[in-house]
Design an enzyme around this catalytic site. Sequence first.
Site, short mmCIF file in Angstrom:
data_model
loop_
_atom_site.label_atom_id
_atom_site.label_comp_id
_atom_site.label_asym_id
_atom_site.label_seq_id
_atom_site.Cartn_x
_atom_site.Cartn_y
_atom_site.Cartn_z
N GLU A 248 56.58 -42.73 67.56
CA GLU A 248 55.65 -42.97 66.47
C GLU A 248 56.03 -42.13 65.25
O GLU A 248 55.20 -41.37 64.70
CB GLU A 248 54.19 -42.71 66.90
N TYR B 270 47.62 -50.82 71.32
CA TYR B 270 46.56 -50.57 72.30
C TYR B 270 45.41 -51.56 72.10
O TYR B 270 45.13 -51.99 70.97
CB TYR B 270 46.01 -49.15 72.11
N GLU C 217 54.12 -48.43 74.72
CA GLU C 217 52.74 -47.94 74.86
C GLU C 217 51.81 -49.14 74.70
O GLU C 217 51.80 -49.76 73.63
CB GLU C 217 52.42 -46.86 73.83
N GLN D 293 48.20 -44.76 80.42
CA GLN D 293 49.24 -43.96 81.01
C GLN D 293 49.07 -43.94 82.53
O GLN D 293 48.07 -44.43 83.02
CB GLN D 293 49.21 -42.56 80.45
O1 AHR Z 1 49.08 -42.42 74.63
C1 AHR Z 1 48.44 -41.52 73.79
C2 AHR Z 1 49.10 -41.43 72.44
O2 AHR Z 1 49.02 -42.64 71.78
C3 AHR Z 1 50.57 -41.12 72.42
O3 AHR Z 1 50.85 -39.77 72.53
C4 AHR Z 1 51.00 -41.62 71.07
O4 AHR Z 1 52.33 -42.01 71.04
C5 AHR Z 1 50.03 -42.75 70.80
O5 AHR Z 1 49.47 -42.68 69.56
#
Ligand code: AHR
Length: 518
Positions: A197, A269, A325, A374
Amino acid sequence: MNLKSALRAFLIGVSASASMAHAQTVPLTIETDRPGAKIDRQIFGQFAEHLGRGVYEGVWVGPDSSIPNTRGIRNDVVAALRELRVPNVRWPGGCFADEYHWRNGIGPLAERPATLNPNWGGVIEPNSFGTHEFLDFVQQIGAEAYISVNVGSGTPQEAADWFEYMTTAQPTALAKQRAANGHPQPYGISFMGIGNESWGCGGSMTPEEYAAQLRIYARYTRNYNAEHPTRKIAVGPDGANTGYTEAVMKAWKERNWSWDIDGLSLHYYTVGAGWPPKFAATGFGVQEYATLIDYTLRMNDLLRTHGAIMDKYDPEKKIALVVDEWGAWLAPTPGSKEGFLEQQNSVRDAIIAALNINIFARHAERVRMANVAQMVNVLQAMILTDRDKLVLTPSYHVFRMYVPFQDATLLPVKFDAGTYANGSIKLPRIDAIAARGKDDKTWLAITNIDPTGPAQLELTTRARRAAGQILSAPTVDSVNTFEAPATVAPKSFEAKSSGNRISLKLPPHSVAVIELEP
Ligand code: AHR
């Protein structure tokens, strides 16, 4: 018509159409003679950051712990993860990676410095889980290593030294140090992330600034283990922003002999609207369920948008789109520590997992790797732990049920998804993918998104029997807890063919993975 009778007519219409929708049988056909791309097993990758109780407690308890462990790594977590055939684990972050200095995490445990983890709760980072412990962990679970180097606050030399330390067989000072720390043989590192990121926590770089760093890191951070190639993954887009996709792909297209990459990362996400994440992990209803499913399905458009830009620069699809992610990011568990990103995991998360995997599979030509965020105790986790206790989440079960899809060949599925409507939100009622497994068997995964009723499917097939597992739950927000660990657990089922047809009935909000037996 007065208001009362108008309302009554409306309600009759709604229930009639709802029950008609439920009663309707959805025909489904697998086009076994039109095999597609390989579903790379790497799309089932995991992500383990030094964040909250993800690594410390979740994976690492230390060799002196009363919790059964092998060289400090929890045996129960390893056993559970082995069942998932985890292909790769991304480590040490995340935002943490761009503040991680690998030299703090090698050598005798007692001599490692205590540092800080400013991103995640400002807690002490003991550095007990470092390079050797991570590589021991991935070896214990049978996965490959995906290591992200520090571009934000590190130097190209620090990253180059790390890879020399891990991968060279030559008797350099760094290789001797590795041997002195217990590993004379070079390690094999399958994937290298060049920053994380970089548009945000990794240094707030413009796409052009990052491209300049990328050229340097991709040149000097070398893998010296010729028997175990390393694929390099550049930072790419944040959700729908296309700046990084354009800039990195352009830089790659114009590259010279001195550097190269193999992948471009995308982070997206399932949050819902607004920040910080406010959707509850438990105690929600169908409205919140539908909203988050809607957000998850946006992954498809993102892959299409970024894929189209990549096609412009790379029509041969040499560069993989790596969704390293993804997952549901919800409001934290009440009472949990700030910055630890702890959340429960419901059958809704299981459906979110299945839908994302289906989307990745349908984009298999370009999407060749993904990492759910995660692995343990953080965000959309596979496993939750509390001291010596462990519970498998609904998302874990989806990953286990989908194992046959690892490295399988995609087969097109024809079906009419129908519509499940909730207010202005319109979702497909069902989703499905099929594949020919490495075991040469035909596999079908079906999700009934509709939380209001079962889905009745009729599969036209030459198979004589369908057998598999269904993951369902009493309500959309059902979870597994330490006290009730099997509220959302897969159940076996089978169905026999009758005249080239197999009938399947999926409960509301459920996921099924089925083998079609000849
Ligand atoms: O997964 C949590 C965080 O989300 C990670 O550290 C980052 O890469 C993203 O913004």
